[in-house]
Design an enzyme around this catalytic site. Structure first.
Site, PDB file in Angstrom:
ATOM      1  N   ALA A   1      20.971 -31.782  36.876  1.00 41.36           N
ATOM      2  CA  ALA A   1      21.074 -31.621  35.427  1.00 41.36           C
ATOM      3  C   ALA A   1      20.525 -30.256  35.064  1.00 41.36           C
ATOM      4  CB  ALA A   1      20.296 -32.717  34.708  1.00 41.36           C
TER       5      ALA A   1
ATOM      6  N   ALA B   1      19.228 -28.304  31.574  1.00 34.27           N
ATOM      7  CA  ALA B   1      18.940 -28.315  30.137  1.00 34.27           C
ATOM      8  C   ALA B   1      18.439 -26.948  29.700  1.00 34.27           C
ATOM      9  CB  ALA B   1      17.922 -29.400  29.817  1.00 34.27           C
ATOM     10  N   SER B   2      18.066 -26.836  28.445  1.00 34.63           N
ATOM     11  CA  SER B   2      17.699 -25.533  27.886  1.00 34.63           C
ATOM     12  C   SER B   2      16.377 -24.999  28.423  1.00 34.63           C
ATOM     13  CB  SER B   2      17.639 -25.610  26.363  1.00 34.63           C
ATOM     14  OG  SER B   2      16.765 -26.642  25.952  1.00 34.63           O
ATOM     15  N   ILE B   3      15.468 -25.898  28.792  1.00 35.26           N
ATOM     16  CA  ILE B   3      14.149 -25.468  29.255  1.00 35.26           C
ATOM     17  C   ILE B   3      14.028 -25.522  30.778  1.00 35.26           C
ATOM     18  CG2 ILE B   3      11.726 -26.232  29.335  1.00 35.26           C
ATOM     19  CD1 ILE B   3      11.810 -26.643  26.371  1.00 35.26           C
ATOM     20  N   ALA B   4      14.679 -26.485  31.402  1.00 38.99           N
ATOM     21  CA  ALA B   4      14.520 -26.663  32.853  1.00 38.99           C
ATOM     22  C   ALA B   4      15.794 -27.228  33.462  1.00 38.99           C
ATOM     23  CB  ALA B   4      13.343 -27.596  33.126  1.00 38.99           C
ATOM     24  N   GLN B   5      15.863 -27.185  34.791  1.00 36.52           N
ATOM     25  CA  GLN B   5      16.942 -27.863  35.507  1.00 36.52           C
ATOM     26  C   GLN B   5      16.347 -28.639  36.675  1.00 36.52           C
ATOM     27  OE1 GLN B   5      19.203 -24.181  36.049  1.00 36.52           O
ATOM     28  NE2 GLN B   5      19.097 -24.479  38.271  1.00 36.52           N
ATOM     29  N   VAL B   6      17.079 -29.678  37.108  1.00 38.26           N
ATOM     30  CA  VAL B   6      16.549 -30.620  38.095  1.00 38.26           C
ATOM     31  C   VAL B   6      17.367 -30.538  39.376  1.00 38.26           C
ATOM     32  CG1 VAL B   6      15.995 -33.038  38.566  1.00 38.26           C
ATOM     33  CG2 VAL B   6      15.811 -32.146  36.223  1.00 38.26           C
TER      34      VAL B   6
ATOM     35  N   LYS C   1      11.912 -30.804  39.001  1.00 29.40           N
ATOM     36  CA  LYS C   1      12.235 -30.216  37.693  1.00 29.40           C
ATOM     37  C   LYS C   1      11.587 -28.834  37.631  1.00 29.40           C
ATOM     38  CE  LYS C   1      11.767 -31.275  32.744  1.00 29.40           C
ATOM     39  NZ  LYS C   1      11.258 -32.287  31.772  1.00 29.40           N
TER      40      LYS C   1
ATOM     41  N   ASP D   1      12.562 -40.262  23.090  1.00 25.21           N
ATOM     42  CA  ASP D   1      13.959 -39.830  23.203  1.00 25.21           C
ATOM     43  C   ASP D   1      14.719 -40.732  24.184  1.00 25.21           C
ATOM     44  OD1 ASP D   1      16.173 -38.274  22.686  1.00 25.21           O
ATOM     45  OD2 ASP D   1      15.672 -36.729  24.153  1.00 25.21           O
TER      46      ASP D   1
END
Length: 561
Positions: free
Chosen positions: A139, A141-146, A160, A295
């Site tokens: 995945a 995302a805007s702050i991190a990726q996994v 992460k 969330d």
């Protein structure tokens, strides 16, 4: 520690121009104009948009254009949209609906950069840390990726990793946001009432927590302790030796996304039972522990083969003190029992400001309850109810802690997840036992004996000190040393305006005196003269003309004198 560099937003001129260009592109030139930053418009006028882009922006609604603009502006603004979607006290419900569609998904960065961050943070070559690691992220995302990896002890993990330079990019955007908020407050009275600069500060604090993965690690451990003996929930293992502020390593969990109803049925897992389990677990987090996943959208919930639920991404968590849990229960119970007075009393206790029209608030709550009491239980949409309820709170300007709205949003998202699994699912049945239990276990009643003891102690202390305090007041009155100070609030704009009017009146009187005086001097023919006209009279008229034009210009521009 804050993220902002505390530099003026105008120093980031390249990014500033980009933001203004996007705002104009999506039809928000009126907002840009209200900022009074004409010196930046030269940058934005150079941007040329295609006919297709202009047509596309005209065809969509204003709120949809807000979402598109935030999405185009990148990570900080995507997060800003998600942050604002939790604040129905500040923005309209229709805009919240659009902001909830913002996708926190961006193109991944190269594995070379990810590898560099991992090695810097864990202070070892990557091949000594992991036996294998996938270069393609699971995945992004805007702050991190996994990324999926295997440790040297053969444990499969999810790693992460924070995106490179994301803190600097966010800090720049926050500087600009703060500057824009300052300009809006300065030039727009409505925006001033929203306290935009304080809102940016609050947003900065939220981002600071999300950028510190050690906080997320603490959330996971707290969550694990809360559900240690619970079989229906699975909390993945945290590997602290392989985690830092920028890298978070957790157990890799095999499961099915809760939204994949077809896959659940293929695995022999009942979607209806899964819906009940998910909702019960969220409600238990809220009403029992006061620490909940804020969330719980389908991407953050996995269903394991044994039917247990695993929550992912613990960056955003809600905290609910016992008193607020109790008040929430009273509100929900008041809706079920059709008791508007109880709801109004609870809202008055929750708000930080005086309620000006309690009768109108009670009328609106009564109307709200009656509208939903006519529906069948299966027709009740708790999400719609909570949205409407938040709208009533906003209409009456009730200042309630932001965590209350985060809680409402969590319940709304949870119901949405449950209805994907079971279209006939109704959360009201699930809520009732939790609400009743919390009301019976009223934290105030539990500590009633202590409260009575300390209240009586305070009363005894007051009775003991009162004669002395009264005697001291009388002594001050007799000696003439008693001073009473009055503080007037809200008079500053009126006083400023009054000062402007007085200044203009004085200038007008001086102007009139100069004209009359100069006319008398010219008529009397007092030397020295220029072309047989007294120079003093000419100088007086010129000065009067200068003052007159200045006064007219000031009135037109509306500036202070």
């Amino acid at each position: 520690m804050g993220l902002r560099t505390r530099r003026s937003g105008i120093l980031h001129i390249g990014r500033y121009g980009e933001i203004l260009s996007v705002l104009i592109k999506y039809g928000f030139g009126d907002i840009v104009a209200s900022l009074n930053i004409e010196r930046y418009l030269s940058l934005t006028k150079k941007i040329i948009f295609t006919h297709e882009e202009k047509e596309r922006s005209r065809k969509v609604s204003r709120w949809e254009r807000v979402r598109l603009a935030l999405g185009e502006l990148g990570p900080t603004f995507i997060k800003l949209g998600q942050f604002l979607s939790n604040r129905p006290d500040l923005i309209p419900v229709d805009l919240i609906t659009e902001l909830e569609k913002l996708q926190d998904s961006v193109a991944p960065v190269s594995f070379k950069e990810i590898k560099k961050i991992i090695e810097q943070e864990l202070k070892n070559p990557i091949d000594k840390i992991f036996k294998t690691i996938s270069e393609k992220p699971l995945a992004s995302a805007s702050i991190a990726q996994v990324h999926r990896a295997v440790l040297n002890n053969d444990d499969m993990v999810a790693v992460k990793v924070q995106r490179p330079n994301i803190r600097q990019a966010i800090a720049t955007d926050l500087d600009i946001l703060y500057h824009l908020a300052t300009l809006l407050e300065r030039n727009n009275q409505i925006m001033r009432a929203l306290h935009l600069t304080q809102l940016v500060d609050e947003f900065e604090r939220m981002l600071s927590k999300e950028l510190d993965f050690s906080i997320e690690a603490a959330h996971i451990e707290r969550f694990r302790c809360d559900f240690l003996k619970e079989e229906q929930i699975f909390v993945h293992k945290l590997y602290m030796d392989f985690s830092t502020r920028k890298v978070l390593t957790t157990e890799f969990v095999h499961g099915i996304k809760v939204s994949r109803v077809d896959k659940l049925e293929e695995a022999g897992i009942s979607p209806k039972e899964t819906a009940k389990t998910c909702v019960n677990l969220i409600l238990r987090q809220i009403f029992y522990h006061g620490f909940f996943h804020a969330d719980p959208h389908p991407g953050n919930i996995l269903v394991r083969r044994d039917g247990s639920i695993c929550f992912l991404d613990f960056g955003a968590m809600g905290v609910l003190p016992p008193s607020l849990r109790y008040h929430l229960s009273i509100v929900l119970y008041g809706v079920v029992k059709k008791d508007p007075q109880r709801i109004v009393r609870t809202l008055v206790q929750l708000t930080s400001e005086r309620v000006r029209n309690i009768e109108q608030l009670e009328y609106d709550i009564t109307e709200f309850i009656e509208e939903y009491s006519l529906l069948m239980l299966k027709e009740i949409d708790i999400g719609d109810i909570l949205h409407r309820f938040a709208g009533i709170i906003t209409e009456h300007n009730l200042k309630i802690v932001p965590g209350f709205y985060l809680l409402l949003r969590t319940i709304i998202i949870t119901e949405g997840v449950a209805r994907r699994l079971d279209p006939e699912f109704n959360i009201t049945r699930q809520l009732e036992p939790y609400v009743k239990k919390l009301i019976k276990e009223n934290p105030r009643l539990r500590h009633l004996s202590y409260d009575i003891f300390f209240t009586l102690s305070d009363i005894a202390s007051l009775a003991k000190d009162f004669p002395f305090e009264l005697k001291e007041i009388v002594r001050l009155i007799k000696s003439g040393d008693l001073n009473i100070q009055f503080e007037h609030r809200g008079l500053e704009p009126m006083l400023i305006r009054h000062g402007q009017l007085v200044n203009r009146l004085i200038f007008a009187i001086v102007l009139a005196a100069l004209i009359v005086g100069s006319s008398i001097v010219i008529h009397s023919g007092i030397p020295p003269k220029f072309f047989d006209i007294p120079l003093i009279g000419i100088a007086g008229f010129l000065l009067a003309a200068f003052i007159g034009f200045g006064l007219i210009f000031s009135i037109i521009r509306g500036k202070k004198m």
